[in-house]
Design a protein around this motif. Structure first.
Motif, PDB file in Angstrom:
ATOM      1  N   GLN A   5     -21.667  31.197 -17.841  1.00  0.00           N
ATOM      2  CA  GLN A   5     -21.308  30.589 -16.450  1.00  0.00           C
ATOM      3  C   GLN A   5     -21.929  31.294 -15.494  1.00  0.00           C
ATOM      4  N   ALA A   6     -22.853  30.744 -14.763  1.00  0.00           N
ATOM      5  CA  ALA A   6     -23.706  31.363 -13.595  1.00  0.00           C
ATOM      6  C   ALA A   6     -22.899  31.136 -12.295  1.00  0.00           C
ATOM      7  N   TYR A   7     -22.991  32.131 -11.321  1.00  0.00           N
ATOM      8  CA  TYR A   7     -22.183  32.000 -10.166  1.00  0.00           C
ATOM      9  C   TYR A   7     -22.876  32.972  -9.074  1.00  0.00           C
ATOM     10  N   GLY A   8     -22.761  32.741  -7.780  1.00  0.00           N
ATOM     11  CA  GLY A   8     -23.175  33.739  -6.888  1.00  0.00           C
ATOM     12  C   GLY A   8     -24.015  33.017  -5.861  1.00  0.00           C
ATOM     13  N   GLY A   9     -24.498  31.716  -6.070  1.00  0.00           N
ATOM     14  CA  GLY A   9     -25.660  31.241  -5.264  1.00  0.00           C
ATOM     15  C   GLY A   9     -24.712  30.786  -3.874  1.00  0.00           C
ATOM     16  N   GLY A  10     -25.760  30.342  -3.051  1.00  0.00           N
ATOM     17  CA  GLY A  10     -25.183  30.011  -1.662  1.00  0.00           C
ATOM     18  C   GLY A  10     -26.387  29.889  -0.694  1.00  0.00           C
ATOM     19  N   LEU A  11     -26.165  29.873   0.654  1.00  0.00           N
ATOM     20  CA  LEU A  11     -27.173  29.788   1.719  1.00  0.00           C
ATOM     21  C   LEU A  11     -27.582  31.434   2.203  1.00  0.00           C
ATOM     22  N   VAL A  12     -28.500  31.484   2.352  1.00  0.00           N
ATOM     23  CA  VAL A  12     -29.120  32.853   2.774  1.00  0.00           C
ATOM     24  C   VAL A  12     -30.250  32.656   3.764  1.00  0.00           C
ATOM     25  N   GLN A  13     -30.162  33.582   4.801  1.00  0.00           N
ATOM     26  CA  GLN A  13     -31.301  33.375   5.438  1.00  0.00           C
ATOM     27  C   GLN A  13     -32.742  34.346   5.136  1.00  0.00           C
ATOM     28  N   ALA A  14     -33.911  33.628   5.218  1.00  0.00           N
ATOM     29  CA  ALA A  14     -34.899  34.274   4.834  1.00  0.00           C
ATOM     30  C   ALA A  14     -34.875  35.851   5.373  1.00  0.00           C
ATOM     31  N   GLY A  15     -35.447  36.732   4.100  1.00  0.00           N
ATOM     32  CA  GLY A  15     -35.283  38.114   4.434  1.00  0.00           C
ATOM     33  C   GLY A  15     -33.913  38.615   3.822  1.00  0.00           C
ATOM     34  N   GLY A  16     -33.249  37.976   3.429  1.00  0.00           N
ATOM     35  CA  GLY A  16     -31.658  38.461   3.163  1.00  0.00           C
ATOM     36  C   GLY A  16     -31.717  38.572   1.600  1.00  0.00           C
TER      37      GLY A  16
ATOM     38  N   SER B 254     -35.422  40.355  -0.279  1.00  0.00           N
ATOM     39  CA  SER B 254     -36.307  39.581   0.444  1.00  0.00           C
ATOM     40  C   SER B 254     -36.633  38.457   0.241  1.00  0.00           C
ATOM     41  N   VAL B 255     -35.417  37.571   0.121  1.00  0.00           N
ATOM     42  CA  VAL B 255     -35.789  35.981  -0.290  1.00  0.00           C
ATOM     43  C   VAL B 255     -36.545  35.237   0.914  1.00  0.00           C
ATOM     44  N   ASN B 256     -37.276  34.411   0.218  1.00  0.00           N
ATOM     45  CA  ASN B 256     -38.016  33.237   1.155  1.00  0.00           C
ATOM     46  C   ASN B 256     -37.738  32.044   0.844  1.00  0.00           C
ATOM     47  N   PRO B 257     -38.088  30.995   1.553  1.00  0.00           N
ATOM     48  CA  PRO B 257     -37.836  29.467   1.387  1.00  0.00           C
ATOM     49  C   PRO B 257     -38.282  29.297   0.151  1.00  0.00           C
TER      50      PRO B 257
ATOM     51  N   THR C 145     -35.843  29.051  -3.014  1.00  0.00           N
ATOM     52  CA  THR C 145     -34.745  27.970  -2.956  1.00  0.00           C
ATOM     53  C   THR C 145     -34.775  27.070  -4.280  1.00  0.00           C
ATOM     54  N   ALA C 146     -33.881  27.032  -5.027  1.00  0.00           N
ATOM     55  CA  ALA C 146     -33.783  26.418  -6.225  1.00  0.00           C
ATOM     56  C   ALA C 146     -32.582  26.526  -6.727  1.00  0.00           C
ATOM     57  N   ASN C 147     -32.047  25.703  -8.020  1.00  0.00           N
ATOM     58  CA  ASN C 147     -30.925  25.986  -8.915  1.00  0.00           C
ATOM     59  C   ASN C 147     -31.439  26.975  -9.819  1.00  0.00           C
ATOM     60  N   TYR C 148     -30.636  28.153  -9.943  1.00  0.00           N
ATOM     61  CA  TYR C 148     -30.855  29.325 -10.691  1.00  0.00           C
ATOM     62  C   TYR C 148     -29.913  29.107 -12.170  1.00  0.00           C
ATOM     63  N   TYR C 149     -30.474  29.247 -13.189  1.00  0.00           N
ATOM     64  CA  TYR C 149     -29.821  29.326 -14.518  1.00  0.00           C
ATOM     65  C   TYR C 149     -29.949  30.447 -15.304  1.00  0.00           C
ATOM     66  N   CYS C 150     -28.920  30.779 -15.763  1.00  0.00           N
ATOM     67  CA  CYS C 150     -28.978  31.955 -16.867  1.00  0.00           C
ATOM     68  C   CYS C 150     -29.132  31.262 -18.160  1.00  0.00           C
ATOM     69  N   ALA C 151     -29.711  32.402 -19.119  1.00  0.00           N
ATOM     70  CA  ALA C 151     -30.070  31.812 -20.190  1.00  0.00           C
ATOM     71  C   ALA C 151     -29.842  32.982 -21.457  1.00  0.00           C
TER      72      ALA C 151
ATOM     73  N   GLN D 174     -26.614  26.945  -7.173  1.00  0.00           N
ATOM     74  CA  GLN D 174     -27.595  26.678  -6.055  1.00  0.00           C
ATOM     75  C   GLN D 174     -27.952  27.721  -5.243  1.00  0.00           C
ATOM     76  N   VAL D 175     -29.145  28.020  -5.007  1.00  0.00           N
ATOM     77  CA  VAL D 175     -29.589  29.172  -3.786  1.00  0.00           C
ATOM     78  C   VAL D 175     -30.456  28.438  -2.826  1.00  0.00           C
ATOM     79  N   THR D 176     -29.948  28.511  -1.625  1.00  0.00           N
ATOM     80  CA  THR D 176     -30.985  27.822  -0.591  1.00  0.00           C
ATOM     81  C   THR D 176     -31.299  28.745   0.374  1.00  0.00           C
ATOM     82  N   VAL D 177     -32.312  29.253   0.713  1.00  0.00           N
ATOM     83  CA  VAL D 177     -32.822  29.950   1.676  1.00  0.00           C
ATOM     84  C   VAL D 177     -33.358  29.238   2.797  1.00  0.00           C
ATOM     85  N   SER D 178     -33.015  29.800   3.994  1.00  0.00           N
ATOM     86  CA  SER D 178     -33.194  28.893   5.490  1.00  0.00           C
ATOM     87  C   SER D 178     -34.276  30.036   6.016  1.00  0.00           C
ATOM     88  N   SER D 179     -35.285  29.294   6.597  1.00  0.00           N
ATOM     89  CA  SER D 179     -36.268  29.911   7.338  1.00  0.00           C
ATOM     90  C   SER D 179     -35.911  30.339   8.707  1.00  0.00           C
TER      91      SER D 179
END
Length: 124
Positions: free
Chosen positions: A4-15, A83-86, A89-95, A119-124
């Motif tokens: 089970q993967a979790y922790g995604g969300g909306l984050v600003q660029a550079g965060g 230091s995330v950037n737009p 942005t993607a759906n992240y899966y662990c394996a 889901q991880v979404t990076v806003s610019s």
């Protein structure tokens, strides 16, 4: 085995953001674990892997910004994203896989167990 993967969300660029992956039914001990991501309209791509021997491997696009780690006590795997950037942005899966060979570590088709994605979404 369920992941089970979790922790995604909306984050600003550079965060920063930290993803977690928990396993039930088996411990991560002795496994190779990895994170992949998939953006809309694109193929699933390798992000990072932690070989059962302890070495880590990263895609060039995240090297120096992302860190994969494992906590055997919590039976969890993490992906620290800095230091995330737009483009992140993607759906992240662990394996995970308990019989992985090193030459296959970057290829999704060689992993037997998958989490549902976060889901991880990076806003610019």
């Amino acid at each position: 085995v369920q992941l089970q993967a979790y922790g995604g969300g909306l984050v600003q660029a550079g965060g920063s953001l930290r993803l977690s992956c928990a396993a039930s039914g088996r411990t991560f001990s002795g496994s190779t674990v990895a994170w992949f991501r998939q953006a809309p309209g694109k193929e699933r791509e390798f992000v990072a892997a932690l070989w059962r021997g302890g070495n880590t491997y990263y895609a060039d696009s995240v090297k120096g910004r992302f860190t994969i780690s494992r906590d055997n006590v919590k039976n969890a795997v993490f992906l620290q994203m800095n230091s995330v950037n737009p483009e992140d942005t993607a759906n992240y899966y662990c394996a995970a896989d308990w019989s992985m060979i090193l030459s296959s570590i970057r290829y999704a088709r060689h992993y037997d167990y998958w989490g549902q994605g976060t889901q991880v979404t990076v806003s610019s």
